[in-house]
Write a protein that holds these residues in place. Structure first.
Motif, mmCIF file in Angstrom:
data_model
loop_
_atom_site.group_PDB
_atom_site.id
_atom_site.type_symbol
_atom_site.label_atom_id
_atom_site.label_comp_id
_atom_site.label_asym_id
_atom_site.label_seq_id
_atom_site.Cartn_x
_atom_site.Cartn_y
_atom_site.Cartn_z
ATOM 1 N N ALA A 285 0.716 -1.282 -0.026
ATOM 2 C CA ALA A 285 -0.087 -0.003 0.077
ATOM 3 C C ALA A 285 0.933 1.094 0.086
ATOM 4 O O ALA A 285 0.854 2.372 -0.700
ATOM 5 C CB ALA A 285 -0.878 0.014 1.040
ATOM 6 N N VAL A 286 1.884 1.306 0.793
ATOM 7 C CA VAL A 286 2.701 2.271 0.999
ATOM 8 C C VAL A 286 3.535 2.594 -0.422
ATOM 9 O O VAL A 286 3.658 3.802 -1.325
ATOM 10 C CB VAL A 286 3.711 2.323 2.161
ATOM 11 C CG1 VAL A 286 4.855 3.253 1.972
ATOM 12 C CG2 VAL A 286 2.958 2.369 3.337
ATOM 13 N N GLY B 290 -11.102 10.485 -1.340
ATOM 14 C CA GLY B 290 -9.771 10.490 -2.180
ATOM 15 C C GLY B 290 -9.074 9.298 -1.858
ATOM 16 O O GLY B 290 -7.753 9.435 -2.346
ATOM 17 N N ALA B 291 -9.324 8.091 -1.215
ATOM 18 C CA ALA B 291 -8.301 7.145 -1.251
ATOM 19 C C ALA B 291 -8.116 6.734 -2.699
ATOM 20 O O ALA B 291 -9.064 6.489 -3.569
ATOM 21 C CB ALA B 291 -9.283 5.950 -0.589
ATOM 22 N N ALA C 206 -11.692 3.311 8.141
ATOM 23 C CA ALA C 206 -13.411 3.070 8.178
ATOM 24 C C ALA C 206 -13.681 1.984 8.957
ATOM 25 O O ALA C 206 -13.006 0.799 8.646
ATOM 26 C CB ALA C 206 -13.952 2.990 6.693
ATOM 27 N N LEU C 207 -14.673 1.825 9.956
ATOM 28 C CA LEU C 207 -14.886 0.574 10.487
ATOM 29 C C LEU C 207 -16.520 0.077 9.772
ATOM 30 O O LEU C 207 -17.027 0.915 9.433
ATOM 31 C CB LEU C 207 -15.253 0.821 11.958
ATOM 32 C CG LEU C 207 -15.812 -0.575 12.692
ATOM 33 C CD1 LEU C 207 -14.672 -1.514 12.599
ATOM 34 C CD2 LEU C 207 -16.203 0.117 14.030
ATOM 35 N N ILE D 248 -4.265 5.876 1.273
ATOM 36 C CA ILE D 248 -4.527 4.644 1.448
ATOM 37 C C ILE D 248 -5.915 4.586 2.349
ATOM 38 O O ILE D 248 -5.807 5.485 3.444
ATOM 39 C CB ILE D 248 -3.204 3.952 2.367
ATOM 40 C CG1 ILE D 248 -2.259 3.892 1.628
ATOM 41 C CG2 ILE D 248 -3.820 2.484 2.655
ATOM 42 C CD1 ILE D 248 -0.946 3.846 2.299
ATOM 43 N N GLY D 249 -6.798 3.683 1.973
ATOM 44 C CA GLY D 249 -7.842 3.548 2.532
ATOM 45 C C GLY D 249 -8.035 2.241 3.326
ATOM 46 O O GLY D 249 -7.756 1.378 2.676
#
Length: 121
Positions: free
Chosen positions: A9-10, A74-75, A42-43, A16-17
């Motif tokens: 992801a990085v 914006g992810a 987000a949960l 990153i979401g």
């Protein structure tokens, strides 16, 4: 188990979401990401209960909805925080249209790369 997904992801850059179905997982994983990355979380409330009840369609749909909200914020890549969420990756991708990473697939890719490197090196 999270290291390979976090590294992928990085490396992709951007925002990153991170989605989780269990609040303690979400809280603990935030600290595993480098401080310089832009992380939005987000949960997915109710998703874990749906999975436990055998309603896999609802589980996946709730996760996809949460990921969609992160994309609206914006992810540019979605990371699914738990092994149990990997089953939702296709639906999340179809719902968001962006790259979706899972701990399972990232770990397998990293292991495969290491095995191939040893075989060739």
């Amino acid at each position: 188990p999270n290291e390979a997904m976090i590294d992928e992801a990085v490396a992709l850059g951007g925002r990153i979401g991170l989605v989780a179905t269990f609040a303690p997982t979400l809280a603990s994983m935030v600290g595993e990401f480098p401080g310089e990355c832009e992380l939005h979380t987000a949960l997915a409330p109710g998703a874990l209960d749906a999975l436990r009840a055998g309603d896999t369609h609802r589980h996946d749909a709730i996760i996809a909805e949460c990921a969609g909200r992160l994309v609206a914020e914006g992810a540019t890549v979605i990371a699914l925080a738990q092994f149990s969420m990997a089953r939702a990756a296709t639906e999340v991708h179809e719902h968001t249209g962006i790259r979706v990473l899972t701990t399972v697939e990232s770990a397998v890719r990293r292991l495969r790369a290491r095995v191939e490197a040893r075989a060739h090196g």
